[in-house]
Design a protein around this motif. Structure first.
Motif, PDB file in Angstrom:
ATOM      1  N   LEU A  87      74.810  13.331  64.745  1.00 64.11           N
ATOM      2  CA  LEU A  87      76.390  14.052  64.597  1.00 64.11           C
ATOM      3  C   LEU A  87      77.668  13.902  64.747  1.00 64.11           C
ATOM      4  CD1 LEU A  87      76.761  17.250  67.814  1.00 64.11           C
ATOM      5  CD2 LEU A  87      75.385  17.289  65.258  1.00 64.11           C
ATOM      6  N   VAL A  88      77.059  12.480  64.691  1.00 67.36           N
ATOM      7  CA  VAL A  88      78.609  10.958  63.977  1.00 67.36           C
ATOM      8  C   VAL A  88      77.227  10.192  62.546  1.00 67.36           C
ATOM      9  CG1 VAL A  88      79.040   8.723  64.439  1.00 67.36           C
ATOM     10  CG2 VAL A  88      78.932  10.410  66.493  1.00 67.36           C
ATOM     11  N   ASN A  89      75.867  10.951  62.806  1.00 63.57           N
ATOM     12  CA  ASN A  89      75.819   9.958  61.794  1.00 63.57           C
ATOM     13  C   ASN A  89      76.339  10.845  60.492  1.00 63.57           C
ATOM     14  OD1 ASN A  89      75.084   7.737  62.664  1.00 63.57           O
ATOM     15  ND2 ASN A  89      72.840   8.072  62.698  1.00 63.57           N
ATOM     16  N   ALA A  90      76.010  12.024  60.940  1.00 64.58           N
ATOM     17  CA  ALA A  90      75.922  13.342  59.926  1.00 64.58           C
ATOM     18  C   ALA A  90      77.273  13.373  59.245  1.00 64.58           C
ATOM     19  CB  ALA A  90      75.451  14.750  60.254  1.00 64.58           C
ATOM     20  N   ASN A 131      79.064  13.394  55.210  1.00 63.23           N
ATOM     21  CA  ASN A 131      80.567  13.675  54.576  1.00 63.23           C
ATOM     22  C   ASN A 131      81.590  12.589  53.984  1.00 63.23           C
ATOM     23  OD1 ASN A 131      79.508  16.531  54.670  1.00 63.23           O
ATOM     24  ND2 ASN A 131      81.296  16.645  57.366  1.00 63.23           N
ATOM     25  N   LEU A 132      81.396  11.332  55.394  1.00 66.98           N
ATOM     26  CA  LEU A 132      82.703   9.904  54.254  1.00 66.98           C
ATOM     27  C   LEU A 132      82.321   9.032  53.848  1.00 66.98           C
ATOM     28  CD1 LEU A 132      84.202  10.065  57.772  1.00 66.98           C
ATOM     29  CD2 LEU A 132      84.679  11.713  56.100  1.00 66.98           C
ATOM     30  N   ALA A 133      80.641   9.432  53.354  1.00 62.18           N
ATOM     31  CA  ALA A 133      79.484   8.207  52.760  1.00 62.18           C
ATOM     32  C   ALA A 133      80.325   6.950  53.199  1.00 62.18           C
ATOM     33  CB  ALA A 133      79.826   8.828  51.458  1.00 62.18           C
ATOM     34  N   SER A 156      78.178  16.524  51.329  1.00 62.26           N
ATOM     35  CA  SER A 156      78.265  15.571  50.498  1.00 62.26           C
ATOM     36  C   SER A 156      76.733  15.184  49.528  1.00 62.26           C
ATOM     37  CB  SER A 156      78.920  14.250  50.304  1.00 62.26           C
ATOM     38  OG  SER A 156      78.069  13.271  51.372  1.00 62.26           O
ATOM     39  N   GLN A 157      76.853  14.130  48.927  1.00 58.55           N
ATOM     40  CA  GLN A 157      75.898  13.854  47.596  1.00 58.55           C
ATOM     41  C   GLN A 157      75.076  13.508  48.814  1.00 58.55           C
ATOM     42  OE1 GLN A 157      76.825  10.607  45.474  1.00 58.55           O
ATOM     43  NE2 GLN A 157      78.346  10.199  46.694  1.00 58.55           N
ATOM     44  N   ALA A 158      74.034  13.738  48.522  1.00 59.79           N
ATOM     45  CA  ALA A 158      72.308  14.060  48.843  1.00 59.79           C
ATOM     46  C   ALA A 158      72.298  12.383  49.069  1.00 59.79           C
ATOM     47  CB  ALA A 158      71.822  14.033  48.367  1.00 59.79           C
ATOM     48  N   PHE A 159      72.069  11.498  50.785  1.00 58.01           N
ATOM     49  CA  PHE A 159      71.808  10.082  51.640  1.00 58.01           C
ATOM     50  C   PHE A 159      70.312   9.781  50.870  1.00 58.01           C
ATOM     51  CE2 PHE A 159      69.773   8.073  55.360  1.00 58.01           C
ATOM     52  CZ  PHE A 159      71.010   6.544  54.444  1.00 58.01           C
ATOM     53  N   ASP A 160      70.553   8.430  50.631  1.00 59.57           N
ATOM     54  CA  ASP A 160      69.145   8.462  50.236  1.00 59.57           C
ATOM     55  C   ASP A 160      68.337   7.306  51.510  1.00 59.57           C
ATOM     56  OD1 ASP A 160      66.961   6.752  48.869  1.00 59.57           O
ATOM     57  OD2 ASP A 160      68.226   5.435  47.374  1.00 59.57           O
ATOM     58  N   ASP A 161      67.756   8.570  51.360  1.00 59.23           N
ATOM     59  CA  ASP A 161      67.051   7.221  52.735  1.00 59.23           C
ATOM     60  C   ASP A 161      66.021   6.631  52.426  1.00 59.23           C
ATOM     61  OD1 ASP A 161      65.384   9.136  52.349  1.00 59.23           O
ATOM     62  OD2 ASP A 161      64.809  10.584  54.041  1.00 59.23           O
TER      63      ASP A 161
END
Length: 95
Positions: free
Chosen positions: A6-9, A14-16, A68-73
């Motif tokens: 949850l913190v990571n999300a 959201n906060l990038a 927010s924009q997609a996270f590049d994993d």
């Protein structure tokens, strides 16, 4: 572990905040202030995460969606260096 998801999300989704930025903020004991400040920004203050929890065949599945924009994993899928968790030194793999 669910709280870390949850913190990571919020933090990365959201906060990038990037991995390096987060590492620096944690090392300098400025992470809480940085999160609180970013949450007050007009572009970020109304964002939220959505969490779905399901039980299937002896497993618990968390589906977490952020705004927010997609996270590049890709660069983290083979991340072999033990990461420093907020909860202490915990070897982690993302992906």
């Amino acid at each position: 572990m669910a709280s870390e998801l949850l913190v990571n999300a919020v933090e990365h989704g959201n906060l990038a905040f990037g991995y390096d930025e987060t590492s620096t903020l944690l090392a300098e004991v400025r992470w809480n202030d940085a999160i609180a400040s970013r949450l007050q920004q007009p572009d970020d203050r109304h964002r939220f995460i959505r969490v779905e929890v399901r039980g299937e065949a002896g497993r618990i599945i968390f589906l977490i969606t952020y705004q927010s924009q997609a996270f590049d994993d890709e660069k983290y899928l083979n991340f072999d260096i033990p990461a420093r968790s907020r909860y202490g030194d915990v070897p982690q793999r993302v992906g």
